[in-house]
Design a protein around this motif. Structure first.
Motif, PDB file in Angstrom:
ATOM      1  N   ARG A 106      63.678  23.217  44.264  1.00  0.00           N
ATOM      2  CA  ARG A 106      63.576  24.677  44.253  1.00  0.00           C
ATOM      3  C   ARG A 106      63.187  25.176  42.862  1.00  0.00           C
ATOM      4  N   ARG A 107      63.794  24.599  41.820  1.00  0.00           N
ATOM      5  CA  ARG A 107      63.444  24.991  40.455  1.00  0.00           C
ATOM      6  C   ARG A 107      61.994  24.647  40.141  1.00  0.00           C
ATOM      7  N   MET A 108      61.557  23.485  40.629  1.00  0.00           N
ATOM      8  CA  MET A 108      60.181  23.042  40.407  1.00  0.00           C
ATOM      9  C   MET A 108      59.192  24.080  40.941  1.00  0.00           C
ATOM     10  N   VAL A 109      59.464  24.556  42.154  1.00  0.00           N
ATOM     11  CA  VAL A 109      58.588  25.555  42.777  1.00  0.00           C
ATOM     12  C   VAL A 109      58.734  26.903  42.086  1.00  0.00           C
ATOM     13  N   ALA A 110      59.980  27.304  41.814  1.00  0.00           N
ATOM     14  CA  ALA A 110      60.232  28.619  41.226  1.00  0.00           C
ATOM     15  C   ALA A 110      59.589  28.762  39.855  1.00  0.00           C
ATOM     16  N   GLN A 111      59.489  27.665  39.086  1.00  0.00           N
ATOM     17  CA  GLN A 111      58.912  27.714  37.744  1.00  0.00           C
ATOM     18  C   GLN A 111      57.394  27.627  37.746  1.00  0.00           C
ATOM     19  N   THR A 112      56.790  27.413  38.916  1.00  0.00           N
ATOM     20  CA  THR A 112      55.332  27.352  39.015  1.00  0.00           C
ATOM     21  C   THR A 112      54.757  28.769  39.025  1.00  0.00           C
ATOM     22  N   PRO A 113      53.777  29.067  38.178  1.00  0.00           N
ATOM     23  CA  PRO A 113      53.220  30.427  38.126  1.00  0.00           C
ATOM     24  C   PRO A 113      52.672  30.883  39.470  1.00  0.00           C
ATOM     25  N   VAL A 114      52.930  32.144  39.796  1.00  0.00           N
ATOM     26  CA  VAL A 114      52.418  32.731  41.028  1.00  0.00           C
ATOM     27  C   VAL A 114      50.890  32.716  40.997  1.00  0.00           C
ATOM     28  N   GLY A 115      50.276  32.282  42.096  1.00  0.00           N
ATOM     29  CA  GLY A 115      48.815  32.207  42.181  1.00  0.00           C
ATOM     30  C   GLY A 115      48.241  30.855  41.823  1.00  0.00           C
TER      31      GLY A 115
ATOM     32  N   ILE B  94      50.655  29.030  45.313  1.00  0.00           N
ATOM     33  CA  ILE B  94      52.046  29.468  45.192  1.00  0.00           C
ATOM     34  C   ILE B  94      52.120  30.993  45.262  1.00  0.00           C
ATOM     35  N   GLY B  95      53.023  31.492  46.095  1.00  0.00           N
ATOM     36  CA  GLY B  95      53.188  32.923  46.272  1.00  0.00           C
ATOM     37  C   GLY B  95      54.333  33.461  45.436  1.00  0.00           C
ATOM     38  N   LEU B  96      54.517  34.774  45.487  1.00  0.00           N
ATOM     39  CA  LEU B  96      55.611  35.443  44.791  1.00  0.00           C
ATOM     40  C   LEU B  96      56.856  35.389  45.659  1.00  0.00           C
ATOM     41  N   GLN B  97      57.923  34.862  45.108  1.00  0.00           N
ATOM     42  CA  GLN B  97      59.168  34.752  45.870  1.00  0.00           C
ATOM     43  C   GLN B  97      59.671  36.141  46.270  1.00  0.00           C
ATOM     44  N   PRO B  98      59.934  36.359  47.550  1.00  0.00           N
ATOM     45  CA  PRO B  98      60.510  37.645  47.967  1.00  0.00           C
ATOM     46  C   PRO B  98      61.937  37.771  47.467  1.00  0.00           C
ATOM     47  N   ASP B  99      62.481  38.982  47.519  1.00  0.00           N
ATOM     48  CA  ASP B  99      63.853  39.196  47.075  1.00  0.00           C
ATOM     49  C   ASP B  99      64.794  38.293  47.843  1.00  0.00           C
ATOM     50  N   MET B 100      65.570  37.480  47.109  1.00  0.00           N
ATOM     51  CA  MET B 100      66.550  36.613  47.749  1.00  0.00           C
ATOM     52  C   MET B 100      67.789  37.405  48.144  1.00  0.00           C
ATOM     53  N   ASP B 101      68.157  38.372  47.319  1.00  0.00           N
ATOM     54  CA  ASP B 101      69.328  39.201  47.589  1.00  0.00           C
ATOM     55  C   ASP B 101      68.950  40.644  47.279  1.00  0.00           C
ATOM     56  N   PRO B 102      68.322  41.339  48.233  1.00  0.00           N
ATOM     57  CA  PRO B 102      67.817  42.685  47.953  1.00  0.00           C
ATOM     58  C   PRO B 102      68.933  43.671  47.641  1.00  0.00           C
ATOM     59  N   GLU B 103      68.554  44.742  46.981  1.00  0.00           N
ATOM     60  CA  GLU B 103      69.505  45.771  46.582  1.00  0.00           C
ATOM     61  C   GLU B 103      70.174  46.381  47.807  1.00  0.00           C
TER      62      GLU B 103
END
Length: 318
Positions: free
Chosen positions: A218-227, A247-256
């Motif tokens: 998960r960290r590997m993917v999350a640290q990859t630049p969007v696009g 790689i896309g932009l991660q949507p809100d995991m825990d929205p407001e």
């Protein structure tokens, strides 16, 4: 929190803090306080948490059970721990006592430099600390934009342990097995399917024997630049196949959480909620809290987990 107050040891004054941003995936928030020109507030220097060594002596400072400024002494027990599936930290483990109330206090080395921020206690002599390098990266991003942008692939997965690898006919292979692919996600557009095993991602090997190991991927993917276009090496039907995923932009995991005037609160619907609640639609909002005890929403029969599609005849899009 509706508001945050900051106190400084040895001073009676309370400072009301502005919350500049927060990040639920690292359990961190950035606060700002205003000082007048005459105030001189001391602060600690930061160490490089990448250079911390197992066995190094450390001090944990915190507020266990309301006892201000408590210091405990121990060593770094391990590095790179993956403890909770919803957190992206590679925790520092220490046997310096971290009890309830110690969370948020610093872990410092014998030079008094901060190695990390204490986060989780799991019994006597087992505590986990967010590395300060992670915190500084989050601070930098929250300062610049007030939010964190992370890479996203859009899959649910499980570790590929030895038994599963043997069943797939590749007993020596390591990776993660795709359980599901979110619709219209980068994974779906790349051609990934449920049952595929991801062996390599963007040139790096993937290794997950246990559930807690999934956080490394998960960290590997999350640290990859969007696009960015990332190469995937997968195992499908006993054969190794190469795919490309943008790689896309991660949507809100825990929205407001948004409070209404009718004694209930709602959140935006995320792809994870679609999966967790087995929703058949993505529009509307999900009810996250209903005030019990005769209030209007509870009297009407509204329940947490309900999806609100219309209000007073008007459709609720998001």
């Amino acid at each position: 929190a509706d508001k945050a107050l900051v106190t400084i040891l040895g001073r009676k004054k309370e400072y009301e803090a502005q919350i500049l941003g927060k990040d639920s995936q690292t359990d961190l928030a950035l606060l700002k306080i205003s000082l007048d020109g005459t105030e001189n507030v001391p602060y600690l220097a930061f160490a490089d948490s990448e250079k911390v060594r197992v066995g190094e002596w450390v001090l944990a400072v915190g507020n266990p059970y309301g006892l201000d400024g408590t210091v405990s002494f121990g060593v770094v027990s391990a590095k790179g721990r993956n403890v909770m599936s919803d957190l992206l930290n590679d925790f520092i483990q220490t046997d310096a006592m971290i009890d309830f109330g110690s969370s948020g206090g610093p872990l410092v080395n014998l030079e008094g430099k901060v190695l990390g921020i204490n986060s989780i206690a799991q019994g006597r002599g087992i505590g986990f600390t967010i590395p300060i390098n992670t915190a500084l990266d989050v601070i930098k991003k929250l300062k610049s934009s007030g939010k964190i942008e992370r890479g996203w692939l859009g899959i649910s997965m499980q570790p590929m342990n030895r038994d599963l690898a043997r069943n797939l006919g590749v007993p020596d292979a390591t990776g993660v097995v795709v359980n599901g692919v979110y619709e219209e996600s980068p994974a779906a557009r790349s051609g990934l399917k449920a049952g595929d095993a991801i062996l390599r991602f963007d040139g790096r090997g993937v290794d997950a024997e246990k559930d807690e190991d999934l956080n490394e991927f998960r960290r590997m993917v999350a640290q990859t630049p969007v696009g960015r276009r990332a190469a995937l090496e997968i195992l499908r039907g006993g054969k190794r196949v190469g795919l490309q995923a943008v790689i896309g932009l991660q949507p809100d995991m825990d929205p407001e959480e948004v409070a209404t005037e009718l004694s209930f609160k709602v959140k935006a619907i995320t792809p994870h909620m679609v999966r967790d609640y087995m929703l058949v639609q993505k529009t509307g909002v999900i009810v996250s809290f209903v005030q019990p005890g005769g209030y209007v929403a509870s009297e009407a029969g509204l329940l947490p987990g309900d999806v609100l599609l219309e209000f007073a005849g008007d459709p609720v899009a998001d």
